[in-house]
Design a protein around this motif. Sequence first.
Motif, PDB file in Angstrom:
ATOM      1  N   ALA A 144      17.548   1.789 -20.543  1.00 20.33           N
ATOM      2  CA  ALA A 144      17.115   2.879 -18.735  1.00 20.33           C
ATOM      3  C   ALA A 144      15.969   3.572 -20.006  1.00 20.33           C
ATOM      4  O   ALA A 144      14.997   3.860 -18.102  1.00 20.33           O
ATOM      5  CB  ALA A 144      18.336   4.286 -19.646  1.00 20.33           C
ATOM      6  N   LEU A 145      15.298   3.966 -20.734  1.00 18.38           N
ATOM      7  CA  LEU A 145      14.285   4.337 -20.348  1.00 18.38           C
ATOM      8  C   LEU A 145      12.885   3.115 -20.117  1.00 18.38           C
ATOM      9  O   LEU A 145      11.910   3.400 -19.409  1.00 18.38           O
ATOM     10  CB  LEU A 145      13.993   5.108 -22.409  1.00 18.38           C
ATOM     11  N   GLY A 146      13.099   2.042 -20.474  1.00 23.24           N
ATOM     12  CA  GLY A 146      12.175   1.155 -19.717  1.00 23.24           C
ATOM     13  C   GLY A 146      12.357   1.225 -19.099  1.00 23.24           C
ATOM     14  O   GLY A 146      11.649   1.164 -17.983  1.00 23.24           O
ATOM     15  N   TYR A 147      13.301   0.973 -17.836  1.00 27.63           N
ATOM     16  CA  TYR A 147      13.382   1.201 -17.205  1.00 27.63           C
ATOM     17  C   TYR A 147      12.770   2.507 -16.332  1.00 27.63           C
ATOM     18  O   TYR A 147      12.090   2.170 -14.541  1.00 27.63           O
ATOM     19  CB  TYR A 147      14.872   0.774 -16.374  1.00 27.63           C
ATOM     20  N   PHE A 148      12.413   3.351 -16.722  1.00 26.90           N
ATOM     21  CA  PHE A 148      12.464   4.469 -16.119  1.00 26.90           C
ATOM     22  C   PHE A 148      10.369   4.470 -16.481  1.00 26.90           C
ATOM     23  O   PHE A 148      10.247   4.598 -14.850  1.00 26.90           O
ATOM     24  CB  PHE A 148      12.640   5.906 -16.262  1.00 26.90           C
ATOM     25  N   ILE A 149       9.992   3.391 -17.265  1.00 26.58           N
ATOM     26  CA  ILE A 149       8.626   3.539 -17.319  1.00 26.58           C
ATOM     27  C   ILE A 149       8.052   2.391 -16.712  1.00 26.58           C
ATOM     28  O   ILE A 149       7.050   2.382 -16.554  1.00 26.58           O
ATOM     29  CB  ILE A 149       8.463   3.617 -19.272  1.00 26.58           C
ATOM     30  N   LEU A 150       8.948   1.793 -16.906  1.00 27.99           N
ATOM     31  CA  LEU A 150       8.647   0.590 -16.150  1.00 27.99           C
ATOM     32  C   LEU A 150       7.209   0.683 -13.814  1.00 27.99           C
ATOM     33  O   LEU A 150       6.183  -0.394 -14.381  1.00 27.99           O
ATOM     34  CB  LEU A 150       9.931  -0.829 -15.266  1.00 27.99           C
ATOM     35  N   GLN A 151       7.983   1.553 -13.924  1.00 29.34           N
ATOM     36  CA  GLN A 151       7.036   1.318 -12.628  1.00 29.34           C
ATOM     37  C   GLN A 151       5.424   1.471 -13.114  1.00 29.34           C
ATOM     38  O   GLN A 151       4.258   1.081 -12.079  1.00 29.34           O
ATOM     39  CB  GLN A 151       7.350   2.294 -11.659  1.00 29.34           C
ATOM     40  N   PHE A 152       4.942   2.070 -14.380  1.00 27.78           N
ATOM     41  CA  PHE A 152       3.628   2.312 -14.715  1.00 27.78           C
ATOM     42  C   PHE A 152       3.165   1.420 -14.629  1.00 27.78           C
ATOM     43  O   PHE A 152       2.287   0.645 -14.675  1.00 27.78           O
ATOM     44  CB  PHE A 152       4.004   3.012 -15.487  1.00 27.78           C
ATOM     45  N   PRO A 153       3.215   0.122 -15.510  1.00 26.18           N
ATOM     46  CA  PRO A 153       2.658  -0.719 -16.006  1.00 26.18           C
ATOM     47  C   PRO A 153       2.877  -1.651 -14.718  1.00 26.18           C
ATOM     48  O   PRO A 153       1.535  -2.120 -14.913  1.00 26.18           O
ATOM     49  CB  PRO A 153       4.086  -1.955 -17.134  1.00 26.18           C
ATOM     50  N   VAL A 154       3.802  -2.126 -13.450  1.00 28.46           N
ATOM     51  CA  VAL A 154       4.166  -2.977 -12.825  1.00 28.46           C
ATOM     52  C   VAL A 154       2.175  -2.371 -11.944  1.00 28.46           C
ATOM     53  O   VAL A 154       1.819  -3.043 -11.092  1.00 28.46           O
ATOM     54  CB  VAL A 154       5.125  -2.916 -12.406  1.00 28.46           C
ATOM     55  N   SER A 155       2.866  -0.620 -11.925  1.00 28.86           N
ATOM     56  CA  SER A 155       2.496  -0.330 -10.501  1.00 28.86           C
ATOM     57  C   SER A 155       0.255  -0.270 -11.757  1.00 28.86           C
ATOM     58  O   SER A 155      -0.654  -0.894 -10.136  1.00 28.86           O
ATOM     59  CB  SER A 155       1.468   0.830 -10.420  1.00 28.86           C
ATOM     60  N   PHE A 156       0.225  -0.547 -12.550  1.00 31.45           N
ATOM     61  CA  PHE A 156      -1.362  -0.849 -12.996  1.00 31.45           C
ATOM     62  C   PHE A 156      -1.526  -1.825 -12.648  1.00 31.45           C
ATOM     63  O   PHE A 156      -2.662  -2.483 -13.078  1.00 31.45           O
ATOM     64  CB  PHE A 156      -0.608  -0.208 -14.873  1.00 31.45           C
ATOM     65  N   PHE A 202      11.672  -8.851 -19.862  1.00 33.67           N
ATOM     66  CA  PHE A 202      10.743  -8.582 -21.960  1.00 33.67           C
ATOM     67  C   PHE A 202      10.641  -7.115 -22.495  1.00 33.67           C
ATOM     68  O   PHE A 202      10.672  -6.727 -23.324  1.00 33.67           O
ATOM     69  CB  PHE A 202      10.233  -9.091 -22.314  1.00 33.67           C
ATOM     70  N   PHE A 203      10.077  -6.460 -20.871  1.00 30.95           N
ATOM     71  CA  PHE A 203      10.405  -5.213 -21.462  1.00 30.95           C
ATOM     72  C   PHE A 203      11.019  -4.420 -21.423  1.00 30.95           C
ATOM     73  O   PHE A 203      11.314  -3.013 -22.761  1.00 30.95           O
ATOM     74  CB  PHE A 203       9.752  -4.701 -20.062  1.00 30.95           C
ATOM     75  N   LEU A 204      12.261  -4.636 -20.622  1.00 29.27           N
ATOM     76  CA  LEU A 204      13.449  -4.172 -20.433  1.00 29.27           C
ATOM     77  C   LEU A 204      14.340  -4.026 -21.925  1.00 29.27           C
ATOM     78  O   LEU A 204      14.448  -3.469 -22.659  1.00 29.27           O
ATOM     79  CB  LEU A 204      14.379  -4.275 -19.994  1.00 29.27           C
ATOM     80  N   LEU A 205      14.119  -5.248 -22.321  1.00 26.82           N
ATOM     81  CA  LEU A 205      14.972  -5.862 -23.952  1.00 26.82           C
ATOM     82  C   LEU A 205      13.978  -5.623 -24.984  1.00 26.82           C
ATOM     83  O   LEU A 205      14.672  -4.523 -26.239  1.00 26.82           O
ATOM     84  CB  LEU A 205      14.794  -7.116 -23.962  1.00 26.82           C
ATOM     85  N   LEU A 206      12.566  -5.106 -25.079  1.00 30.07           N
ATOM     86  CA  LEU A 206      11.559  -4.907 -25.955  1.00 30.07           C
ATOM     87  C   LEU A 206      12.610  -3.242 -26.384  1.00 30.07           C
ATOM     88  O   LEU A 206      12.231  -2.853 -27.420  1.00 30.07           O
ATOM     89  CB  LEU A 206       9.961  -4.905 -25.473  1.00 30.07           C
TER      90      LEU A 206
END
Length: 274
Positions: free
Chosen positions: A151-163, A187-191
């Motif tokens: 859940a935390l990874g999904y919330f943060i996902l927008q930052f690396p994707v946008s970058f 990979f990001f979420l599983l990490l």
Amino acid sequence: MATSDLDQQGLLKSGGFNNSPEDDDENDPSAMSLIDHLEELRWRIFKCLIAVAVGVVIAFIFRNQLIHLLDAPLPLTANTLGGKQRLTMTGLGEAFTVTIKLSIVFGLVFALPVILYQLWAFISPGLYEREKKHAVPFIVLGLVLFIIGVALGYFILQFPVSFLINFGAENFNELISANSYFSFVSFFLLLFGAVFELPLVLTFLALIGIVTESFLKSKRAVAHVAMWAAATVVTPGGDLYSPVFIGVALSILYEFSILLIHFTVKKDSADELA
């Protein structure tokens, strides 16, 4: 009569009725041979594969909902076609291949409770009773921590994707393929999910005597520096936010592990003394 008594004594010794500890260990019906262990391992792996297969089927049925959920972090300017965001398909069968990959990933996630239970059931015969009683709490804690991490990874996902998308926007016209995007997201979420299992791993190592609370406290400074350094290396994306979130999460999880070990191992020691 004397001869008969001697014969009976010899029969008792040769027939396995001797009550010595060595013979009891060798002839104990509950003791499993190597073949028995391999057979049990084979069946437990088979049960895990069945659980994964069921999870894959469920994920494939709800593939459209999962795809819409995962492509939500895409920026509004990414791959816009007809007013809608569409990921690019670069090969004839890429859509099907990507869907199968996503189904397998989510199948593993859905089967995680079964996998954790089968793993514990396989190793539990070699543990003490005080260690076996932690089975259910550990499985529940492992699931909760994994879900929180994802859940935390999904919330943060927008930052690396946008970058990553906006990094070359001035010089390049990026057409994001479905395969590259969903591979990165998976990979990001599983990490993040795996990182949040740190307290579970450290507490289990403490229960079996490999690490101690005092050892973790003495190595606290080194551990925090190493975890923050690892966060900057293993975090995909290249943005500044993701490593910070992972570093903070690792530091909190490390301190939580020490607290968890303190109460778990202390309680076990008190039970043994009682």
